[in-house]
Write a protein that holds these residues in place. Structure first.
Motif, short mmCIF file in Angstrom:
data_model
loop_
_atom_site.label_atom_id
_atom_site.label_comp_id
_atom_site.label_asym_id
_atom_site.label_seq_id
_atom_site.Cartn_x
_atom_site.Cartn_y
_atom_site.Cartn_z
N LEU A 112 23.02 -33.88 20.03
CA LEU A 112 23.14 -32.74 20.12
C LEU A 112 22.16 -32.02 19.99
O LEU A 112 20.94 -31.06 20.14
CB LEU A 112 24.48 -32.19 20.38
CG LEU A 112 25.12 -32.27 21.99
CD1 LEU A 112 26.70 -31.88 21.86
CD2 LEU A 112 25.00 -31.80 23.16
N CYS A 113 22.42 -32.27 18.50
CA CYS A 113 21.30 -31.03 16.95
C CYS A 113 19.83 -31.91 17.26
O CYS A 113 19.02 -30.78 16.77
CB CYS A 113 21.70 -31.36 16.07
SG CYS A 113 23.80 -31.27 15.78
N ALA A 114 19.46 -33.22 17.80
CA ALA A 114 18.51 -33.33 18.08
C ALA A 114 17.75 -33.03 19.56
O ALA A 114 16.46 -33.46 19.69
CB ALA A 114 18.30 -34.73 18.01
N LEU A 115 18.49 -31.94 20.23
CA LEU A 115 17.78 -31.61 22.08
C LEU A 115 16.49 -31.06 21.44
O LEU A 115 16.27 -30.22 20.69
CB LEU A 115 18.44 -30.84 22.42
CG LEU A 115 19.99 -31.73 22.61
CD1 LEU A 115 21.54 -30.59 23.54
CD2 LEU A 115 19.62 -32.75 24.13
N THR A 116 15.65 -31.01 22.50
CA THR A 116 14.27 -30.17 22.73
C THR A 116 14.67 -28.95 23.40
O THR A 116 14.94 -29.36 24.56
CB THR A 116 12.93 -31.17 23.33
OG1 THR A 116 12.54 -32.49 22.46
CG2 THR A 116 11.84 -30.20 23.06
N PRO A 117 14.79 -27.88 22.82
CA PRO A 117 15.10 -26.48 22.97
C PRO A 117 14.37 -26.11 24.30
O PRO A 117 12.99 -26.65 24.53
CB PRO A 117 14.50 -25.74 21.35
CG PRO A 117 14.51 -26.06 20.70
CD PRO A 117 14.11 -27.70 20.99
N GLY A 118 14.83 -25.68 25.35
CA GLY A 118 13.69 -25.24 26.61
C GLY A 118 14.04 -25.81 27.74
O GLY A 118 13.08 -25.82 28.57
N THR A 119 14.05 -27.32 27.47
CA THR A 119 14.13 -28.54 28.47
C THR A 119 14.98 -28.55 28.95
O THR A 119 16.64 -27.94 28.56
CB THR A 119 13.80 -29.51 27.39
OG1 THR A 119 14.98 -30.11 26.83
CG2 THR A 119 12.20 -29.81 26.55
N ASP A 120 14.87 -29.36 30.57
CA ASP A 120 16.03 -29.16 31.47
C ASP A 120 17.12 -30.31 30.61
O ASP A 120 18.33 -30.30 31.07
CB ASP A 120 15.51 -30.02 32.39
CG ASP A 120 14.54 -28.98 33.34
OD1 ASP A 120 14.92 -28.13 33.35
OD2 ASP A 120 13.67 -29.03 34.14
#
Length: 337
Positions: free
Chosen positions: A229-237
């Motif tokens: 979760l913490c590695a997610l790329t912000p703003g992506t689907d």
């Protein structure tokens, strides 16, 4: 024709959802204590991709919902889907002594704040049916028990629950005339010190086991999930999907944690065991530790303001609290036994 059931009791907890509330109502009607039955198990399980946008989602496979939520009791449930308007199926269940738990859409329920405003998947108990009204029990605040018109119930129970920007977490999940039946299939265990000690040790063992490849479980699985979760790329689907899943799946994980803390606290008072009281406080801290993770994820999803550093801070706190709680539970198990 009127179909009725004995009076039912509203039951809820601050951290709980409609899932625990409706199952508790069914348990109480049959003379069982929800805190003992639903509060004994405690675990973390997630199967990537296995979730649905419903307030009552809980990853139970391969068990039934009730079977997984009541690991130490012979409590079982089954989903049914009715054809036509389906009311006769509910009448038959009531006549057979079963309290149907209906999957509904809050948009069509006159007593819900979301009435004619927001679509959202929800559960409630049906306990009486007349020719013109359905009597329902819904412990989730604002808490309601009484009659609603058959037309409103059918609209809610058969709703397509379309996607709704006002609730991106629990819309887009059709009610589909589904309902849940529950039953206790055998004798229940006596909640004595030996049994409670066994329950605590089993829960700790599951949390300390390594997570399997296909399902994230226990402490190691939770660490892995939070890291992802913490590695997610912000703003992506992908980020939006993952944050939606987080809010949905963690509600009933959090609810189970809060209920397990109450289970431990109840027996700590009953037997005056301080180690058990300390373990209860530790598990309660875990339950509330989920709040920071859930709410940060929810705000990031709704407002598109992804805050990975804030999410990481809350995730770190949650894991540390879980580690501390497991140590306390091991001491409590020794003291109880």
């Amino acid at each position: 024709m009127t179909t009725t059931a004995p009076p039912v009791r509203l039951w809820t907890r601050d951290l709980g959802s409609c899932l625990h509330g409706t199952l508790a109502t069914a348990l109480l009607r049959d003379g069982h204590d929800p805190v003992t039955v639903l509060g004994a198990p405690w675990e973390f399980r997630r199967h990537p991709g296995a979730w649905s946008s419903e307030e009552y989602f809980f990853f139970a496979e391969p068990d039934s919902l009730a079977g997984r939520l009541a690991l130490y009791h012979p409590f079982e449930s089954a989903w049914h889907r009715s054809d036509g308007d389906g009311v006769d199926d509910l009448r038959e269940a009531l006549a057979a002594g079963v309290l149907p738990i209906a999957a509904v859409d809050n948009f069509h329920l006159p007593f819900r704040p979301a009435f004619h405003d927001v679509h959202a998947a929800h559960l409630l108990v049906v306990y009486r049916i007349t020719d013109t009204e359905v009597y329902v029990s819904d412990a989730q605040p604002p808490a309601f028990q009484g009659a609603i018109p058959v037309a409103d119930f059918l609209a809610s129970w058969g709703s397509l629950n379309p996607p709704d920007d006002a609730d991106v977490f629990f819309s887009a999940s059709p009610s589909g005339r589904r309902w849940l039946s529950t039953r206790m299939t055998g004798p229940v265990p006596e909640p004595d010190r030996r049994w409670v000690g066994h329950v605590i040790r089993e829960n700790v063992a599951r949390y300390r086991q390594e997570s399997p490849a296909d399902t994230q479980t226990g402490l190691s699985g939770l660490r892995q999930y939070l890291d992802q979760l913490c590695a997610l790329t912000p703003g992506t689907d992908a980020a939006s999907e993952a944050l939606s899943e987080l809010y949905v799946i963690s509600w009933n994980i959090q609810a189970q944690s809060g209920l397990h803390a109450e289970f431990l606290r109840t027996h700590a008072v009953r037997w005056r065991i301080p180690e058990l009281a300390e373990a209860a406080a530790g598990v309660d801290a875990v339950a509330h530790g989920w709040t920071g993770v859930r709410m940060t994820g929810a705000h990031s999803r709704v407002w598109q303001r992804h805050r990975p550093e804030e999410l990481r801070a809350h995730a770190t706190t949650l894991v540390r609290r879980l580690e501390a709680a497991l140590d306390l539970l091991e001491l409590a198990a020794d003291a109880v036994s």
